[in-house]
Scaffold this active site. Structure first.
Site, PDB file in Angstrom:
ATOM      1  N   ARG A 293      -5.997   4.332 -15.207  1.00 59.17           N
ATOM      2  CA  ARG A 293      -5.885   5.271 -13.881  1.00 59.17           C
ATOM      3  C   ARG A 293      -6.767   6.413 -13.892  1.00 59.17           C
ATOM      4  O   ARG A 293      -7.511   6.788 -12.890  1.00 59.17           O
ATOM      5  CB  ARG A 293      -4.644   5.177 -13.153  1.00 59.17           C
ATOM      6  CG  ARG A 293      -3.861   3.867 -12.818  1.00 59.17           C
ATOM      7  CD  ARG A 293      -2.710   3.805 -12.354  1.00 59.17           C
ATOM      8  NE  ARG A 293      -3.001   4.249 -10.930  1.00 59.17           N
ATOM      9  CZ  ARG A 293      -2.525   5.509 -10.286  1.00 59.17           C
ATOM     10  NH1 ARG A 293      -2.315   6.597 -11.100  1.00 59.17           N
ATOM     11  NH2 ARG A 293      -3.072   5.691  -8.978  1.00 59.17           N
TER      12      ARG A 293
ATOM     13  N   TYR B 224      -0.039  -0.724 -12.004  1.00 61.71           N
ATOM     14  CA  TYR B 224      -1.607  -0.809 -12.574  1.00 61.71           C
ATOM     15  C   TYR B 224      -1.471  -0.065 -13.967  1.00 61.71           C
ATOM     16  O   TYR B 224      -2.553   0.752 -13.906  1.00 61.71           O
ATOM     17  CB  TYR B 224      -2.263  -0.148 -11.323  1.00 61.71           C
ATOM     18  CG  TYR B 224      -2.060  -0.765  -9.947  1.00 61.71           C
ATOM     19  CD1 TYR B 224      -2.593  -1.888  -9.706  1.00 61.71           C
ATOM     20  CD2 TYR B 224      -1.080  -0.277  -9.014  1.00 61.71           C
ATOM     21  CE1 TYR B 224      -2.357  -2.731  -8.647  1.00 61.71           C
ATOM     22  CE2 TYR B 224      -1.057  -0.916  -7.760  1.00 61.71           C
ATOM     23  CZ  TYR B 224      -1.545  -2.174  -7.542  1.00 61.71           C
ATOM     24  OH  TYR B 224      -1.243  -2.698  -6.506  1.00 61.71           O
TER      25      TYR B 224
ATOM     26  N   TYR C 158      -9.967   6.182 -11.335  1.00 61.46           N
ATOM     27  CA  TYR C 158      -9.405   6.573  -9.945  1.00 61.46           C
ATOM     28  C   TYR C 158      -9.216   8.250  -9.829  1.00 61.46           C
ATOM     29  O   TYR C 158      -8.756   8.730  -8.943  1.00 61.46           O
ATOM     30  CB  TYR C 158      -8.269   6.280  -9.373  1.00 61.46           C
ATOM     31  CG  TYR C 158      -7.935   4.613  -9.396  1.00 61.46           C
ATOM     32  CD1 TYR C 158      -9.115   3.857  -9.032  1.00 61.46           C
ATOM     33  CD2 TYR C 158      -6.911   3.990  -9.869  1.00 61.46           C
ATOM     34  CE1 TYR C 158      -8.832   2.331  -8.932  1.00 61.46           C
ATOM     35  CE2 TYR C 158      -6.877   2.659  -9.948  1.00 61.46           C
ATOM     36  CZ  TYR C 158      -7.700   1.932  -9.501  1.00 61.46           C
ATOM     37  OH  TYR C 158      -7.385   0.560  -9.378  1.00 61.46           O
TER      38      TYR C 158
ATOM     39  N   GLY D 245       3.378  -3.307  -3.980  1.00 59.30           N
ATOM     40  CA  GLY D 245       3.489  -3.356  -5.202  1.00 59.30           C
ATOM     41  C   GLY D 245       3.581  -2.031  -5.909  1.00 59.30           C
ATOM     42  O   GLY D 245       4.725  -1.903  -6.283  1.00 59.30           O
TER      43      GLY D 245
ATOM     44  N   CYS E  34     -13.668   6.249 -27.561  1.00 64.66           N
ATOM     45  CA  CYS E  34     -14.978   6.964 -27.556  1.00 64.66           C
ATOM     46  C   CYS E  34     -15.534   7.130 -26.147  1.00 64.66           C
ATOM     47  O   CYS E  34     -16.594   6.496 -26.028  1.00 64.66           O
ATOM     48  CB  CYS E  34     -15.816   6.325 -28.657  1.00 64.66           C
ATOM     49  SG  CYS E  34     -14.985   6.150 -30.149  1.00 64.66           S
TER      50      CYS E  34
ATOM     51  N   GLY F 163       0.809  -1.309   0.039  1.00 64.76           N
ATOM     52  CA  GLY F 163       0.050   0.056   0.274  1.00 64.76           C
ATOM     53  C   GLY F 163       0.681   1.248  -0.121  1.00 64.76           C
ATOM     54  O   GLY F 163       0.317   2.346  -0.261  1.00 64.76           O
TER      55      GLY F 163
HETATM   56  C1  LIG Z   1      -3.124  -4.939  -4.299  1.00 63.61           C
HETATM   57  C2  LIG Z   1      -2.629  -5.608  -2.922  1.00 63.61           C
HETATM   58  C3  LIG Z   1      -1.243  -5.119  -2.348  1.00 63.61           C
HETATM   59  C4  LIG Z   1      -0.238  -4.301  -2.967  1.00 63.61           C
HETATM   60  O1  LIG Z   1      -0.699  -2.935  -3.065  1.00 63.61           O
HETATM   61  P1  LIG Z   1       0.257  -1.660  -3.551  1.00 63.61           P
HETATM   62  O2  LIG Z   1      -0.759  -0.452  -3.265  1.00 63.61           O
HETATM   63  O3  LIG Z   1       0.272  -1.758  -4.987  1.00 63.61           O
HETATM   64  O4  LIG Z   1       1.504  -1.794  -2.647  1.00 63.61           O
HETATM   65  C5  LIG Z   1      -0.927  -5.957  -1.538  1.00 63.61           C
HETATM   66  N1  LIG Z   1      -1.620  -6.898  -0.948  1.00 63.61           N
HETATM   67  C6  LIG Z   1      -2.905  -7.220  -1.515  1.00 63.61           C
HETATM   68  C7  LIG Z   1      -3.748  -8.402  -0.725  1.00 63.61           C
HETATM   69  C8  LIG Z   1      -3.463  -6.488  -2.497  1.00 63.61           C
HETATM   70  O5  LIG Z   1      -4.686  -6.764  -2.747  1.00 63.61           O
END
Ligand SMILES: *Cc1c(COP(=O)(O)O)cnc(C)c1O
Length: 407
Positions: free
Chosen positions: A330, A388, A334, A293, A359, A247
Site C-alpha cells: 500500500r 489489502y 497508493y 471490505g 531492491c 468503500g
Molecule cells: C473492493 C470492492 C469493495 C470493497 O471496498 P472497501 O473499500 O474495502 O470497502 C466492494 N465492492 C466492490 C465491487 C469492490 O471492488
C-alpha cells in the site's frame, strides 16, 4: 473523540500488546515478518456494522464482505459464523468463500473480466447458483445469458451502475466515474433492458454501485445513491435488492481521524439517502446489500517485523526491517500512510526512514518518522494492515509470503 476506531494494539507500561498479550511473547513463536489478526476486533467491527444497519432501519440488510480485502480462511469462516455473505471478484475468491461455508445465496460476483469458466462455475455452484452476477458490461450480460441457456438455468444478475460521481480518494481507488472501467452508464442499462435476447436465461434481481475505496467524505455516496434510486424507480421491474457497495474508510492518519465518518454516520447517511430518494417514492421494499471490505478487517490486523540493521548515509538514517513492499504494497502503490510502532517505547527518539529489503526505492514504510534508535532483532509493528495487506502480497525478489496468525 467518537471517530477513533478500536484497535487491538495498546502499550502497557512501555511494551506493546495485541489483544492484551505482549507482542514479544507472540513473536517468540513465529518468524517475522507475519500478519497478526484479532478475532475479537473483527467480531466487533462486523457486529457494529450490522447493528448500525438495523438501527438506521435499513430493510433486511445483507452484508456481502468484500473478500479481496482479506481472504484468510479463518477470517472468512468467522464472518460466515456471524452471518456475513461475500462479494467476490474471481473464481479463486468464490471457491474460498464457499469453502468457508458462505451460502451461495449470499454471494455477489463483481468485476469487469469474469471469464466463461468463472461464470459457469458460479452458475452451477448450487441449485440456484450465486445470489447475483453484478454485471459490468453488455458483453458480459450476453455471455452470461448464453452460458445459462446452454446449462438450462436462469442466471440472477444485477447491473453495476456507473453513477458518474467523483469520490474523493486516491486516484487509484476511485471507481465511480465514466472514465473508470467499472460499471455501466444508465443509458446503456436502459437500452440493454429493451433487448429481449439478453434476457431469455437471465433475470434482473438488483442494481449495484461501488464508487471507490477509503472514502471519508460521504457526499459522493449520497449522489451515487440518488442515481441508483432514480434508475431503480425508472425501470418497472420488481428488484429484490439494491446494492450500495463498500468503500467506507478507516483512519490511517491523524488527519483522517479528524474527518472520517464513523460506521454510525455512514449508515445514517446511507439510510437517509435511500429513504429520501427511493423508499419514500414507492411501495416496493427491496433489501439493501452492503459490500464492506476495509472497514471490517483493516483495523484488526498488523504486520509484525524485525529490525535487520540500521544505516546512516550522510544525514539520513535508515531503519531496515525484514518486511518489504512485497508483504504490504500500500505505501508503494497508493502512497498510503501506515503508523510504525516499536514493540518497546522509549522517550529518546530519532528521525529515521523505515525501509524494507526489496531492491526498489519505493520499498519504504515511512520517511522522517520519530522512532527509538532500534537494534537488530527488535520488533516493530506496522499498524492497520488487516485490509489489502496479505491479499496483495507477492513473491517479488523471490521472497516468501508472510504467514498469517489469527488470534
Ligand atoms: C473492493 C470492492 C469493495 C470493497 O471496498 P472497501 O473499500 O474495502 O470497502 C466492494 N465492492 C466492490 C465491487 C469492490 O471492488
Amino acid at each position: 473523540m467518537k471517530n477513533i476506531l478500536p484497535t487491538p494494539l495498546q502499550y502497557k507500561k512501555n511494551s506493546l500488546t495485541f489483544d492484551g498479550i505482549a507482542l514479544d511473547k507472540i513473536a517468540k513463536k513465529h518468524s517475522t515478518p507475519f500478519y497478526l489478526y484479532s478475532k475479537k476486533t473483527l467480531d466487533l467491527y462486523y457486529k457494529t456494522f450490522f447493528k448500525a444497519a438495523v438501527t438506521h432501519e435499513i430493510p433486511s440488510p445483507l452484508v456481502c464482505y468484500a473478500v479481496k480485502a482479506n481472504s484468510n480462511s479463518e477470517v472468512l469462516g468467522h464472518l460466515n459464523k456471524l452471518g456475513s455473505g461475500a462479494d467476490v471478484v474471481s473464481i479463486g475468491e468464490l471457491k474460498k468463500a464457499l469453502k468457508a461455508g458462505i451460502d451461495p445465496q449470499k454471494i455477489v460476483f463483481s468485476g469487469v473480466a469474469k471469464t466463461a469458466s468463472e461464470i459457469l462455475f458460479a452458475l452451477k455452484c448450487s441449485k440456484r447458483g450465486i445470489y447475483s452476477f453484478n454485471v459490468e458490461s453488455i458483453e458480459e450480460l450476453e455471455l452470461i445469458n448464453q452460458i445459462a441457456l446452454k446449462e438450462k438455468r436462469i442466471a440472477r444478475v444485477a447491473f453495476r451502475l456507473n453513477p458518474q460521481v467523483n469520490a474523493k480518494t486516491h486516484k487509484h481507488i476511485s471507481t465511480g466515474n465514466k472514465t473508470h472501467k467499472f460499471g455501466l452508464l444508465k443509458s446503456d442499462i436502459i437500452e440493454a433492458l429493451a433487448v429481449p435476447s439478453f434476457w431469455t436465461h437471465t433475470t434482473l434481481v438488483g442494481l449495484s454501485i461501488h464508487i471507490g475505496s477509503q472514502l471519508t467524505d460521504l457526499k459522493a455516496t449520497v449522489s451515487a445513491i440518488k442515481e441508483l434510486s432514480t434508475l431503480a424507480l425508472g425501470i418497472d421491474i420488481p428488484l429484490e435488492f439494491l446494492d450500495v457497495g463498500g468503500g467506507l474508510g478507516i483512519d490511517y492518519t491523524q488527519a483522517e481521524r479528524a474527518k472520517l465518518a464513523s460506521i454510525d454516520t455512514y449508515m445514517k447517511t446511507v439510510s437517509e439517502a435511500l429513504h429520501k430518494y427511493y423508499y419514500s417514492k414507492t411501495e416496493h421494499t427491496p433489501r439493501i446489500v452492503f459490500e464492506p471490505g476495509r472497514i471490517l478487517v483493516g483495523k484488526m490486523g498488523v504486520l509484525v517485523s524485525s529490525v535487520v540493521r540500521t544505516k546512516t548515509s550522510d544525514n539520513c538514517h535508515f531503519t531496515i526491517i525484514d518486511a518489504g513492499m512485497n508483504d504490504l504494497i500500500r505505501p508503494a502503490l497508493y502512497e498510503a500512510h501506515h503508523d510504525v510502532l516499536p514493540a518497546t517505547k522509549s522517550a529518546k527518539l530519532i528521525i529515521t526512514d523505515i525501509v524494507g529489503p526489496i531492491c526498489e526505492t519505493s520499498d519504504c514504510f515511512g520517511t522522517k518518522r520519530k522512532l527509538p534508535s532500534l537494534k537488530a532483532g527488535e520488533l516493530v509493528v506496522i499498524d492497520n494492515a488487516g485490509a489489502y495487506g496479505h491479499t496483495m502480497a507477492s513473491h517479488y525478489n523471490e521472497r516468501k509470503i508472510a504467514n498469517e496468525i489469527f488470534l
